[in-house]
Design a protein around this motif. Structure first.
Motif, short mmCIF file in Angstrom:
data_model
loop_
_atom_site.label_atom_id
_atom_site.label_comp_id
_atom_site.label_asym_id
_atom_site.label_seq_id
_atom_site.Cartn_x
_atom_site.Cartn_y
_atom_site.Cartn_z
N ARG A 122 -5.90 -10.99 7.11
CA ARG A 122 -4.74 -10.27 7.63
C ARG A 122 -3.66 -10.03 6.59
O ARG A 122 -2.59 -9.52 6.89
N SER A 123 -3.94 -10.40 5.35
CA SER A 123 -2.95 -10.19 4.28
C SER A 123 -3.66 -10.05 2.94
O SER A 123 -4.83 -10.43 2.78
N ARG A 147 -5.53 -3.97 9.59
CA ARG A 147 -5.03 -5.28 10.01
C ARG A 147 -4.28 -6.02 8.90
O ARG A 147 -3.84 -7.14 9.10
N ILE A 148 -4.17 -5.39 7.73
CA ILE A 148 -3.44 -6.01 6.62
C ILE A 148 -1.95 -5.75 6.82
O ILE A 148 -1.50 -4.61 6.82
N ALA A 149 -1.19 -6.83 6.99
CA ALA A 149 0.21 -6.71 7.41
C ALA A 149 1.19 -6.49 6.26
O ALA A 149 2.33 -6.09 6.51
N ASP A 150 0.78 -6.74 5.02
CA ASP A 150 1.76 -6.73 3.93
C ASP A 150 1.50 -5.62 2.92
O ASP A 150 1.61 -5.82 1.72
#
Length: 510
Positions: free
Chosen positions: A71-72, A104-107
């Motif tokens: 997720r990051s 879905r990668i938040a950063d």
């Protein structure tokens, strides 16, 4: 699985074939010397058949770093660096990671520069979970001789910065052509094939598919044949553009391997917003994806299928791609009266429109639904298309009501070749976040089981020899811990495969 009454007390088998069926005592009296096996309340049913997947790609995926759940950027970096350390990946060696989920990668965006910061000058590729796009590092692009001027990246519009430079993203044709040129780790082939074989058998599957055998993969299949094919069956579909040469190379049919026909791609994937949609079915951002083949190219492929009397599989996700395929099939059915008997297959058929289903039935097209998308990508479809459109995913319920024979598949390595999960998805249509995606398109468990047994056998022209427990059919069986027809449909995923039998031989036992 092809009868209304699924219950049978016992089977009598001989030389890998079902000889008789009925009550245990009756069969014991008929063959008193036969060895009896007490299932102790467990469930025996026909073994599963893989209606569509990529066996070789799945085997190689087992040796790749898995980014599922990242997720990051920090998580991606951690997994890649751990893989390099654990596997001792040397400088200059390729790393192809799988199951990258960019949305879905938040950063921030994962691009070429980020890959360069973690690859240590190794050629690094992150493949999207869809299998239709990915991000390439600078060294990978250099090795493949891909630049901003390369004709291969035409169509991958999101792969360029505002200044026209590559940001590392390749999608659809550009991505697929690039991946095919990545050197395969042939030294690990035998080990990976054995592991893949066990994975399929542990899920009750006795027949797997090579969904697109390319010219690049042909030497690997030749090596597999020379060293002994795995003891599950493999049916391969040839890349249409190389079908002539490949057909000659694999003209010999064996009990473990045969050519099933040809394969074409008409569009991309809905989670990457490259599946080709009709304008009224556009993504929420206004885009509609795009087609891969021109109408005349699709028609030529279908006519090749008709002239050579081989089956054709067409990858269609969006309803515009489905329309292009149906229209071409209509034309070829008028020109070649036998074409319908070749059972053309629409692979995925995810957003096949309900208004298109009557023509699908009339033209003899078999839709093979990627129903596991409801769980694994359903939430992404809601985000991309809105709930009302996403709920029309894989219209199996409508197909059932129209009497259209359909199959289910997992498209491994996109998701694991887990048939019981697929049956669960078809009966419940729950997304990962627990959203029900169109309950009216759910099908009864019995129909879902047929889709991965007798219907899949029909897709392969094998309905007379497998897919049910009828007398005279092959002893291809699976023993389950519980009966799916008696288990609450919400809990079908809890059922385990205990034994897989092919032609009377136990190939897997838990």
């Amino acid at each position: 699985m092809d009868e209304l009454c699924p219950s049978v007390g016992a089977l009598l088998t001989e030389d890998g074939v079902i000889a008789e069926r009925g009550g245990y005592e009756d069969l014991k009296a008929l063959a008193p010397k036969a060895q009896g096996v007490d299932l102790r309340g467990r469930c025996l049913m026909p073994a599963f058949l893989d209606a569509h997947g990529h066996f070789l790609a799945y085997a190689f995926a087992l040796a790749q770093p898995n980014l599922l759940g990242c997720r990051s950027k920090a998580e991606i970096k951690e997994r890649i660096e751990a893989f390099i350390k654990e596997r001792g990946v040397l400088a200059g060696e390729w790393i192809t990671a799988r199951n990258f989920e960019p949305d879905r990668i938040a950063d921030g965006r994962v691009d070429r520069e980020f890959l360069d910061s973690i690859s240590g000058n190794r050629p690094l590729v992150l493949q999207n979970r869809s299998g239709h796009a990915g991000v390439f590092g600078s060294e990978a692009l250099r090795r493949l001789n891909i630049t901003a001027a390369s004709p291969e990246i035409e169509g991958g519009k999101r792969g360029r910065s505002e200044s026209g430079e590559l940001n590392g993203l390749l999608e659809e044709k550009a991505f697929i052509e690039a991946v095919k040129r990545i050197p395969a780790e042939t030294g690990k082939l035998s080990s990976l094939i054995r592991t893949a074989r066990r994975k399929y058998l542990s899920n009750g599957i006795v027949l797997a598919q090579e969904g697109m055998l390319t010219a690049e993969a042909a030497p690997l299949y030749c090596e597999m044949q020379a060293s002994g094919m795995p003891d599950i069956e493999l049916v391969a579909y040839l890349d249409y553009k190389d079908a002539g040469a490949l057909k000659a190379l694999f003209s010999r049919r064996t009990s473990k391997f045969r050519i099933g026909g040809i394969k074409i791609f008409l569009d991309g994937s809905p989670q990457d917003r490259t599946a080709w949609m009709r304008r009224e079915s556009a993504y929420l951002d206004g885009s509609v994806g795009y087609g891969v083949m021109k109408p005349e190219e699709v028609l030529a492929a279908l006519e090749y299928s008709a002239r050579h009397r081989v089956q054709l599989l067409a990858h269609c996700n969006g309803d515009a791609a489905a329309e292009q395929f149906i229209t071409a099939v209509e034309t070829v059915n008028r020109r070649y009266k036998h074409f319908k008997a070749l059972r053309p297959v629409m692979i995925h058929a995810q957003f096949l429109g309900k208004d298109q289903l009557a023509r699908v039935k009339r033209e003899g097209i078999i839709p093979s639904f990627f129903i596991a998308h409801a769980y694994h990508f359903g939430d992404a479809h809601i985000e991309n298309l809105g709930y009302d459109r996403a709920a029309l995913l894989s219209p199996a319920g409508s197909a059932l009501r129209l009497g259209i024979p359909f199959t289910f598949h997992q498209d491994a390595p996109v998701v694991e070749p887990d048939m019981l999960e697929t049956v669960w998805c078809a009966a419940n249509r729950l997304s990962e976040k627990g959203v029900v995606l169109g309950q009216e398109q759910a099908v009864p468990v019995w129909e879902a089981l047929k889709a991965v047994t007798i219907n899949a056998a029909y897709q392969y022209f094998m309905e007379r020899e497998r897919g049910s427990l009828n007398c005279g059919k092959r002893e291809d069986l699976v023993v389950l811990s519980e009966n799916p027809l008696k288990k609450p449909k919400e809990r079908i995923k809890e059922i385990r495969v205990l034994k897989t039998i092919k032609d009377g031989e136990t190939l897997f036992e838990a």
